[in-house]
Design an enzyme around this catalytic site. Structure first.
Site, PDB file in Angstrom:
ATOM      1  N   LYS A 239     -39.367  -3.317  43.233  1.00 32.81           N
ATOM      2  CA  LYS A 239     -39.775  -3.353  41.823  1.00 32.81           C
ATOM      3  C   LYS A 239     -41.269  -3.615  41.677  1.00 32.81           C
ATOM      4  O   LYS A 239     -41.914  -3.092  40.780  1.00 32.81           O
ATOM      5  CB  LYS A 239     -38.999  -4.430  41.059  1.00 32.81           C
ATOM      6  CG  LYS A 239     -37.561  -4.017  40.781  1.00 32.81           C
ATOM      7  CD  LYS A 239     -36.953  -4.845  39.666  1.00 32.81           C
ATOM      8  CE  LYS A 239     -35.574  -4.321  39.301  1.00 32.81           C
ATOM      9  NZ  LYS A 239     -34.869  -5.159  38.348  1.00 32.81           N
TER      10      LYS A 239
ATOM     11  N   LYS B  40     -31.726   2.196  35.542  1.00 33.06           N
ATOM     12  CA  LYS B  40     -32.192   2.241  34.157  1.00 33.06           C
ATOM     13  C   LYS B  40     -33.652   2.632  34.090  1.00 33.06           C
ATOM     14  O   LYS B  40     -34.132   3.099  33.074  1.00 33.06           O
ATOM     15  CB  LYS B  40     -32.046   0.844  33.523  1.00 33.06           C
ATOM     16  CG  LYS B  40     -30.611   0.433  33.280  1.00 33.06           C
ATOM     17  CD  LYS B  40     -30.513  -1.034  32.878  1.00 33.06           C
ATOM     18  CE  LYS B  40     -29.051  -1.466  32.790  1.00 33.06           C
ATOM     19  NZ  LYS B  40     -28.839  -2.900  32.772  1.00 33.06           N
TER      20      LYS B  40
ATOM     21  N   LYS C  66     -31.193   5.192  44.185  1.00 34.98           N
ATOM     22  CA  LYS C  66     -30.153   4.573  43.367  1.00 34.98           C
ATOM     23  C   LYS C  66     -30.250   5.042  41.908  1.00 34.98           C
ATOM     24  O   LYS C  66     -31.360   5.182  41.392  1.00 34.98           O
ATOM     25  CB  LYS C  66     -30.366   3.059  43.463  1.00 34.98           C
ATOM     26  CG  LYS C  66     -29.343   2.205  42.825  1.00 34.98           C
ATOM     27  CD  LYS C  66     -29.652   0.729  43.040  1.00 34.98           C
ATOM     28  CE  LYS C  66     -30.731   0.239  42.093  1.00 34.98           C
ATOM     29  NZ  LYS C  66     -30.828  -1.220  41.989  1.00 34.98           N
TER      30      LYS C  66
HETATM   31  P1  AMP Z   1     -28.179  -4.472  36.214  1.00 36.02           P
HETATM   32  O1  AMP Z   1     -28.160  -3.395  35.232  1.00 36.02           O
HETATM   33  O2  AMP Z   1     -29.291  -4.353  37.191  1.00 36.02           O
HETATM   34  O3  AMP Z   1     -28.066  -5.817  35.585  1.00 36.02           O
HETATM   35  O4  AMP Z   1     -26.849  -4.300  37.076  1.00 36.02           O
HETATM   36  C1  AMP Z   1     -25.591  -4.732  36.624  1.00 36.02           C
HETATM   37  C2  AMP Z   1     -24.538  -4.467  37.675  1.00 36.02           C
HETATM   38  O5  AMP Z   1     -24.456  -3.057  37.933  1.00 36.02           O
HETATM   39  C3  AMP Z   1     -24.809  -5.143  39.025  1.00 36.02           C
HETATM   40  O6  AMP Z   1     -23.577  -5.621  39.553  1.00 36.02           O
HETATM   41  C4  AMP Z   1     -25.338  -4.030  39.879  1.00 36.02           C
HETATM   42  O7  AMP Z   1     -25.053  -4.205  41.248  1.00 36.02           O
HETATM   43  C5  AMP Z   1     -24.570  -2.828  39.330  1.00 36.02           C
HETATM   44  N1  AMP Z   1     -25.336  -1.588  39.540  1.00 36.02           N
HETATM   45  C6  AMP Z   1     -26.542  -1.253  39.005  1.00 36.02           C
HETATM   46  N2  AMP Z   1     -26.931  -0.031  39.421  1.00 36.02           N
HETATM   47  C7  AMP Z   1     -25.952   0.422  40.249  1.00 36.02           C
HETATM   48  C8  AMP Z   1     -25.763   1.635  41.000  1.00 36.02           C
HETATM   49  N3  AMP Z   1     -26.646   2.621  40.973  1.00 36.02           N
HETATM   50  N4  AMP Z   1     -24.622   1.748  41.736  1.00 36.02           N
HETATM   51  C9  AMP Z   1     -23.691   0.758  41.754  1.00 36.02           C
HETATM   52  N5  AMP Z   1     -23.817  -0.393  41.080  1.00 36.02           N
HETATM   53  C10 AMP Z   1     -24.917  -0.570  40.322  1.00 36.02           C
END
Ligand code: AMP
Ligand code: TRP
Length: 336
Positions: free
Chosen positions: A115, A201, A198
């Site tokens: 990041k 967002k 990956k």
């Molecule tokens: P975040 O939006 O970063 O708060 O992520 C929320 C949840 O979504 C966390 O458990 C992450 O591990 C999961 N997550 C985010 N992006 C991915 C992805 N590309 N594949 C699988 N899990 C994801």
């Protein structure tokens, strides 16, 4: 104090629109765990502000993630759904943990390196110390299990190290050593534009991800345009593994249809992507459309959402406060 043996905590940031990675890597699994575990699901707004968030949008996204939990099938009565910043014990424990965690441990965090990139002198201190707050989110509830996508594995290991060091330093056994639960066929959902990156967002391309808020047509179009290679579909897992875009789409199909990836590979072996993409587009849009509809409905009922958030806050504080009190006593702070 009662020590739970099957308690879950997990969090999702309100930092943008939720995408298919959040759904398959996290939220869909929360739904399947709620019968077996006592669950705390948290909208982690304190984490979101580690990078700039527009205040009005942050409030809207915080309600939207809550709505997505409910729309995906999480029972708001049975589980505790709450907003991180409303439970001050997270930040209080995070400070203590920032004095437990070592610089060397944080220096190893690959998500920070990704990041911050070349800009590491100019990112917030919060972005760097973020995993100590994540450890506090989990351990303030004495959670034993943490369902997350694969990208969070290293942060979970750090949480375990912090719990262990706290217990060792203060010669007690307050904190459990929490286990990650990395479940489902789509543990790491990849970008639709690049199978080695990956789905996230923050990717500048809208075509890289499917949002929970996308219309059925948008979902179908994005899958139609997803990057693939010129060969027909692979006929075994080993072959699929050397073709990241094909493997990603196959695992998405498996996760959305609750099948295993090998079965999906067998069913589509040697077929053309055009047919497979049509089927995947139909499958994804039929699974996601009802969720998106329900999110929109809930977003029009702010009072209902706020009442759930408020109840969640009370429940969360009633569990977090006694744990914090005990931590303070163990550390040697005067009682309040
Ligand atoms: P975040 O939006 O970063 O708060 O992520 C929320 C949840 O979504 C966390 O458990 C992450 O591990 C999961 N997550 C985010 N992006 C991915 C992805 N590309 N594949 C699988 N899990 C994801
Ligand atoms: N770090 C997680 C992410 O970016 C979000 C998160 C914050 C979390 N606190 C948590 C996940 C506690 C699980 C448990 O995806």
């Amino acid at each position: 104090m009662d020590k739970p043996n099957k308690r879950i905590l997990s969090g999702v940031q309100p930092s943008g629109d939720l995408h298919l990675g959040n759904y398959l890597g996290a939220i869909k699994n929360f739904v399947s765990l709620q019968d077996e575990y006592e669950c705390f699901f948290c909208v982690v707004d304190l984490h979101a502000i580690t990078v700039w968030q527009d205040p009005a949008t942050l409030a809207q996204k915080t309600r939207e993630v809550t709505a997505a939990f409910i729309a995906s099938g999480i029972d708001s009565k049975k589980n505790t759904l709450f907003v991180q910043s409303q439970v001050p014990q997270h930040s209080q424990l995070a400070w203590a943990f920032s004095c437990i965690a070592r610089m060397g441990w944080l220096n190893r965090m690959t998500q920070f390196k990704d990041k911050a990139g070349k800009n590491s002198e100019n990112v917030s201190v919060g972005l760097y110390s973020y995993p100590t707050l994540m450890a506090a989110d989990i351990l303030i509830y004495l959670a034993t299990h943490v369902p997350v996508g694969e990208d969070q594995k290293q942060h979970l290991e750090l949480t375990r190290d912090i719990a262990q060091k706290f217990n060792n330093d203060f010669k007690n056994d307050l904190f459990p050593i929490p286990e990650p639960l990395i479940l489902g066929e789509a543990k790491r959902v990849m970008s639709l534009r690049d199978g080695t990156k990956k789905m996230s967002k923050s990717d500048p391309s809208d075509y890289s991800r499917i949002m929970l808020s996308d219309t059925q047509d948008e979902i179908i179009q994005k899958i139609k345009k997803a990057k693939t290679d010129p060969l027909p579909l692979p006929d075994n897992l080993v072959a699929a593994k050397s073709r990241p875009e094909a493997l990603n789409l196959l695992t998405l199909y498996a996760a959305l249809s609750d099948a295993d990836t090998e079965t999906v590979i067998r069913n589509y072996a040697g077929k053309h992507f055009s047919q497979f993409k049509k089927d995947l587009g139909d499958l994804a849009s039929s699974k996601l459309a009802p969720i998106s509809l329900e999110i929109n409905k809930l977003m029009n009922d702010k009072d209902f959402l706020d009442s759930i958030i408020n109840t969640g806050k009370e429940k969360a504080i009633s569990v977090a406060e006694p744990v914090l009190k005990q931590v303070y006593e163990i550390i040697g702070f005067l009682s309040r």
